[in-house]
Design a protein around this motif. Structure first.
Motif, PDB file in Angstrom:
ATOM      1  N   LEU A 186      35.918  45.940  14.796  1.00 26.46           N
ATOM      2  CA  LEU A 186      34.539  45.453  14.797  1.00 26.46           C
ATOM      3  C   LEU A 186      34.245  44.540  13.603  1.00 26.46           C
ATOM      4  N   PRO A 187      34.580  44.933  12.342  1.00 28.50           N
ATOM      5  CA  PRO A 187      34.353  44.001  11.229  1.00 28.50           C
ATOM      6  C   PRO A 187      35.119  42.686  11.391  1.00 28.50           C
ATOM      7  N   ALA A 188      36.351  42.745  11.928  1.00 25.17           N
ATOM      8  CA  ALA A 188      37.119  41.514  12.118  1.00 25.17           C
ATOM      9  C   ALA A 188      36.437  40.597  13.123  1.00 25.17           C
ATOM     10  N   LEU A 189      35.923  41.164  14.213  1.00 29.27           N
ATOM     11  CA  LEU A 189      35.218  40.354  15.197  1.00 29.27           C
ATOM     12  C   LEU A 189      33.991  39.692  14.572  1.00 29.27           C
ATOM     13  N   ARG A 190      33.252  40.468  13.787  1.00 31.08           N
ATOM     14  CA  ARG A 190      32.074  39.907  13.131  1.00 31.08           C
ATOM     15  C   ARG A 190      32.457  38.792  12.165  1.00 31.08           C
TER      16      ARG A 190
ATOM     17  N   LEU B  63      34.983  36.882  12.254  1.00 32.90           N
ATOM     18  CA  LEU B  63      35.469  35.720  12.998  1.00 32.90           C
ATOM     19  C   LEU B  63      34.365  35.046  13.796  1.00 32.90           C
ATOM     20  N   GLY B  64      33.145  35.527  13.655  1.00 31.64           N
ATOM     21  CA  GLY B  64      32.011  34.876  14.289  1.00 31.64           C
ATOM     22  C   GLY B  64      31.776  35.265  15.731  1.00 31.64           C
ATOM     23  N   VAL B  65      32.371  36.356  16.201  1.00 37.38           N
ATOM     24  CA  VAL B  65      32.176  36.809  17.582  1.00 37.38           C
ATOM     25  C   VAL B  65      30.874  37.601  17.651  1.00 37.38           C
ATOM     26  N   GLU B  66      29.908  37.098  18.387  1.00 38.81           N
ATOM     27  CA  GLU B  66      28.611  37.761  18.510  1.00 38.81           C
ATOM     28  C   GLU B  66      28.511  38.596  19.776  1.00 38.81           C
ATOM     29  N   HIS B  67      29.353  38.323  20.768  1.00 40.88           N
ATOM     30  CA  HIS B  67      29.392  39.137  21.978  1.00 40.88           C
ATOM     31  C   HIS B  67      30.744  38.927  22.649  1.00 40.88           C
ATOM     32  N   LEU B  68      31.123  39.878  23.490  1.00 40.74           N
ATOM     33  CA  LEU B  68      32.368  39.793  24.243  1.00 40.74           C
ATOM     34  C   LEU B  68      32.047  39.577  25.717  1.00 40.74           C
ATOM     35  N   ASP B  69      32.678  38.571  26.285  1.00 40.02           N
ATOM     36  CA  ASP B  69      32.531  38.368  27.726  1.00 40.02           C
ATOM     37  C   ASP B  69      33.352  39.397  28.499  1.00 40.02           C
ATOM     38  N   LEU B  70      34.430  39.869  27.879  1.00 35.23           N
ATOM     39  CA  LEU B  70      35.290  40.838  28.561  1.00 35.23           C
ATOM     40  C   LEU B  70      36.021  41.684  27.522  1.00 35.23           C
ATOM     41  N   MET B  71      35.993  43.005  27.709  1.00 33.60           N
ATOM     42  CA  MET B  71      36.875  43.904  26.976  1.00 33.60           C
ATOM     43  C   MET B  71      37.881  44.450  27.983  1.00 33.60           C
ATOM     44  N   LEU B  72      39.141  44.061  27.811  1.00 35.50           N
ATOM     45  CA  LEU B  72      40.192  44.470  28.731  1.00 35.50           C
ATOM     46  C   LEU B  72      41.045  45.524  28.036  1.00 35.50           C
TER      47      LEU B  72
ATOM     48  N   VAL C  39      33.372  49.720  19.323  1.00 41.29           N
ATOM     49  CA  VAL C  39      33.108  48.288  19.477  1.00 41.29           C
ATOM     50  C   VAL C  39      31.964  48.068  20.450  1.00 41.29           C
ATOM     51  N   ALA C  40      31.973  48.774  21.580  1.00 40.65           N
ATOM     52  CA  ALA C  40      30.947  48.580  22.603  1.00 40.65           C
ATOM     53  C   ALA C  40      29.566  49.005  22.113  1.00 40.65           C
ATOM     54  N   ARG C  41      29.508  49.971  21.203  1.00 44.64           N
ATOM     55  CA  ARG C  41      28.212  50.437  20.706  1.00 44.64           C
ATOM     56  C   ARG C  41      27.561  49.441  19.750  1.00 44.64           C
ATOM     57  N   ARG C  42      28.355  48.636  19.044  1.00 45.62           N
ATOM     58  CA  ARG C  42      27.807  47.739  18.024  1.00 45.62           C
ATOM     59  C   ARG C  42      27.877  46.271  18.395  1.00 45.62           C
ATOM     60  N   LEU C  43      28.470  45.953  19.568  1.00 47.75           N
ATOM     61  CA  LEU C  43      28.630  44.563  19.960  1.00 47.75           C
ATOM     62  C   LEU C  43      28.359  44.447  21.458  1.00 47.75           C
TER      63      LEU C  43
END
Length: 744
Positions: free
Chosen positions: A533-537, A539-548, A563-567
């Motif tokens: 989650l911190p790495a995604l933040r 890297l500028g990722v504000e939302h995920l179109d898909l979690m596979l 991850v799903a709870r905070r993003l």
């Protein structure tokens, strides 16, 4: 003299930014050059050379005290003394062992050990332990906490896991541990762990939820010892003696001023020793000592001079203190207050001073927190406005007095019961604030954006009426909404994060983001929350179109819920939905499904006749501008054989090693058919599964594949569609990081 002190500080700090330490010959020469410069009155340059030399020598001593490479992963019987305050949580006892000795090998002077399902371990005891030893290391991810640097700053030369052991001698001179045990046994309305944190600086008794609340509200410094508490106690002692002298209650044969200064400094140092004497405490004790010394000599003392001397004193005692985030936060907070209040001509009322101090500190520390890759508390000014006086004047006095009076029946325990109730009320209030405004993890910014944002914060700290001060707001806003370079069409930005024995890969196109697996979770140790989650933040990722999620094993899907709870996540699919938490609402892997985002093509595959979760892994092929990457999860050779009859069995430049490179995967048939040029391995250093297996590595080398291993290289960054070599975190050289094995 001040110029010389500033030059000394600069020399002591330069070492932090070195990729490698200078050779010994140069370090021997530099002090000689410095001495030669002194007769020519080149004091600043000489002091800078002295500071630089001392910092490099200290760093080299710490590096030389690391575990030898030949002992990495070996199990040895060692004897040593437990130091510090051992921590026990979730059935794991963690402690530090000093003066460790082995019969045949030289060991580091300090080691950090973990004992799963181990017996109670107390400070001061001597133990004989069977330990699986490891060289200091940690996960390496973009703009993340550097555990290896932290270990070096703590002078810890090895880590390890205890397999067996026996106590050789009972505890001796373990007064801090004894006090902690007494505090933990007291009825403090369920807050004995928080009392230990406040009194001793030991946060091991705080729950995960407590830590999150403190982080979200920016109040960690209040519970795990604050330099402010040191100064407050010293001031109370000084004023007590001064008050007694003013009303004629102090003995006339004892000069009140020396006694007031001496007792105040003794109180500060005593509390500092009780709290472990960490960097904020060292800074506070040095500054208190200097202020009292100047007060004793009846001289006026500016604010910057004690801060500069304290800065140098801390670094001279331990040059590697600058590797700790607390060092920078402690001095930066005091510098912000000095700068903002010292530059104003008119006086503020007390309530204006107090309220403005909170938001000025938040403003001034914003660039520092961003540079240190730490979360920024949006509610910090409000929370500290209420929490600082509550802790300092309501909680701390009964906590310290109750600790001192524990030998007195009922009195000490009663005071601690009262302090515990006050702390519980504090946490309830902070939890309400944190629920509304959780901590913000800002995206990483380039150096020039950070510089302009820091300039903006500096302008806003200036008094009203200063020219160009309003320009600070748009400059500071650049840190919040930084300019970004968008990916071109037909290019996929790939990050294989370093999550230890697990997998988490981020795929970004121009306008979309996919997370393939979310890292492991083992008990309360959730890499999805701590790393992914911190790495995604960042890297500028504000939302995920898909979690596979390839399948439901904990090392691949354990971090998904965090991850799903905070993003925001638009869709979750998996090769094994029944094995996942119902809250994820995961859909099935639709084998054969294809889609395009921003010119990048994605295609799914799954073996329909799979027998277990590994075989059911959902495979993802990514193609950008004719360059392909195949993400395989944990499929084995049986699933690989079926895959070779699918549309995905085409030449593929990049292959994610199936099942972390286990012996039951990466068949020669798969390698010959896909003809990959490189392989990505995600695994934990020294993992118990033996991944990657030597046989599999031999296959990769036989096919002349370039091997990128997260345990050796850290996080790996690849731009698919550019046909260029990847960038790894180990390429960002730091003197404390071991280079990859291939580069030694």
């Amino acid at each position: 003299m001040r110029t010389g002190m500033m030059a000394l500080a600069a020399g002591l700090l330069v070492v932090v930014f070195l990729p490698v330490l200078p050779p010994v010959g140069l370090l021997m020469l530099l002090p000689v050059v410095g001495l030669m410069l002194l007769p020519f009155r080149s004091y600043p340059l000489a002091f800078c050379l002295f500071g630089f030399t001392w910092a490099c020598v200290s760093a080299q001593w710490a590096l030389n005290d690391r575990l030898p490479r030949q002992l990495d992963g070996e199990t040895r019987w060692v004897e040593g003394r437990v130091v510090g305050l051992p921590q026990s949580s979730d059935g794991v006892v963690r402690f530090e062992l000093a003066d460790a000795r082995s019969r045949h090998e030289k060991l580091p002077s300090l080691m950090r050990l973990a004992w799963y399902a181990g017996p109670p371990v107390n400070s001061g005891e001597r133990w004989r332990l069977a330990v699986k030893l490891k060289r200091p290391g940690g996960l390496l991810n973009p703009d993340a906490f550097d555990y290896e640097a932290w270990l070096l700053a703590q002078r810890i030369g090895a880590t390890g896991t205890v397999k067996d052991g026996q106590r050789l001698a009972e505890a001796s001179w373990a007064w801090r541990d004894h006090i902690r045990q007494r505090l933990l046994e007291v009825d403090a309305q369920g807050r004995s762990g928080a009392l230990a944190a406040l009194v001793l600086g030991d946060g091991s008794g705080l729950s995960r939820e407590d830590w999150q609340t403190l982080q979200d509200t920016g109040t960690v410094h209040l519970l795990v010892i604050s330099g402010q508490h040191i100064g407050l106690l010293a001031a109370v002692m000084y004023l007590l003696v001064a008050g007694l002298a003013r009303f004629g209650l102090w003995p006339l044969r004892w000069p009140w001023l020396p006694w007031a200064c001496g007792l105040a400094f003794a109180a500060a140092v005593g509390y500092g020793l009780l709290a472990g004497f960490e960097v904020p405490v060292q800074r506070a004790c040095v500054m208190v000592g200097l202020v009292l010394l100047w007060r004793l000599r009846l001289r006026h003392l500016g604010a910057w001079w004690p801060l500069l001397l304290a800065f140098n004193a801390v670094l001279l005692l331990d040059p590697l203190a600058s590797l700790r985030p607390g060092f920078w936060l402690s001095f930066a907070a005091v510098a912000v207050l000095i700068f903002t209040f010292g530059s104003r001509l008119g006086a503020w009322r007390w309530w204006q001073t107090w309220t403005r101090a909170q938001w000025l500190i938040a403003l001034g520390l914003c660039p520092v927190l961003l540079a240190l890759n730490l979360p920024i508390s949006l509610s910090g000014p409000l929370a500290n406005l209420l929490a600082v006086p509550w802790v300092s004047f309501v909680v701390l006095p009964p906590a310290l007095l109750g600790t001192a009076l524990l030998p007195v029946p009922y009195v000490g325990e009663g005071l601690l019961w009262l302090a515990g109730g006050m702390i519980d009320a504090l946490f309830r209030g902070l939890a309400l604030i944190a629920g509304q405004w959780p901590a913000w993890i800002p995206a990483a910014v380039s150096w020039w954006v950070w510089t302009l944002g820091s300039l903006g914060a500096l302008l806003l700290l200036l008094p009203r009426g200063v020219p160009m001060r309003p320009l600070g707001w748009p400059l500071l806003l650049m840190l919040v909404v930084p300019p970004r370079e968008r990916l071109p069409e037909r290019v996929a930005d790939i990050w294989q994060l370093d999550v230890g024995q697990g997998l988490a890969i981020l795929i970004r196109t121009r306008n979309h983001a996919v997370l393939y697996d979310a890292g492991p979770r083992f008990g309360d140790f959730d890499l999805g929350e701590r790393v992914v989650l911190p790495a995604l933040r960042k890297l500028g990722v504000e939302h995920l179109d898909l979690m596979l999620l390839s399948h439901a094993d904990a090392d691949h899907a354990g971090g998904a819920l965090a991850v799903a709870r905070r993003l925001p996540v638009a869709q979750v699919i998996s090769g094994d939905p029944p094995g996942l938490p119902a809250a994820l609402n995961a859909g099935t892997c639709d084998s054969g499904r294809q889609w395009q985002w921003d010119g990048v093509r994605f295609q799914l595959w799954q073996w329909s006749a799979a027998h277990d979760s590994n075989q059911r892994s959902c495979v993802l092929q990514i193609e950008a501008n004719g360059e392909r990457l195949l993400l395989t999860g944990d499929i084995d050779t049986h699933a690989e054989q079926v895959l070779l009859d699918s549309p995905l069995a085409v030449p593929t430049q990049w292959l994610q090693a199936p099942h972390h490179g286990s012996r039951s995967s990466s068949s020669m048939a798969l390698l010959k058919t896909l003809q990959p040029q490189a392989v990505l391995i995600s695994r934990g250093q020294g993992n118990s599964f033996g991944h990657p297996h030597p046989t599999v590595l031999a296959r990769y080398r036989k096919q002349r594949l370039r091997i990128y291993d997260s345990a050796e290289h850290g996080a790996i960054h690849l731009q698919l569609g550019t046909f260029s070599a990847p960038w790894t975190m180990r390429q960002q050289r730091r003197f404390w990081r071991d280079p990859p094995a291939s580069a030694r």
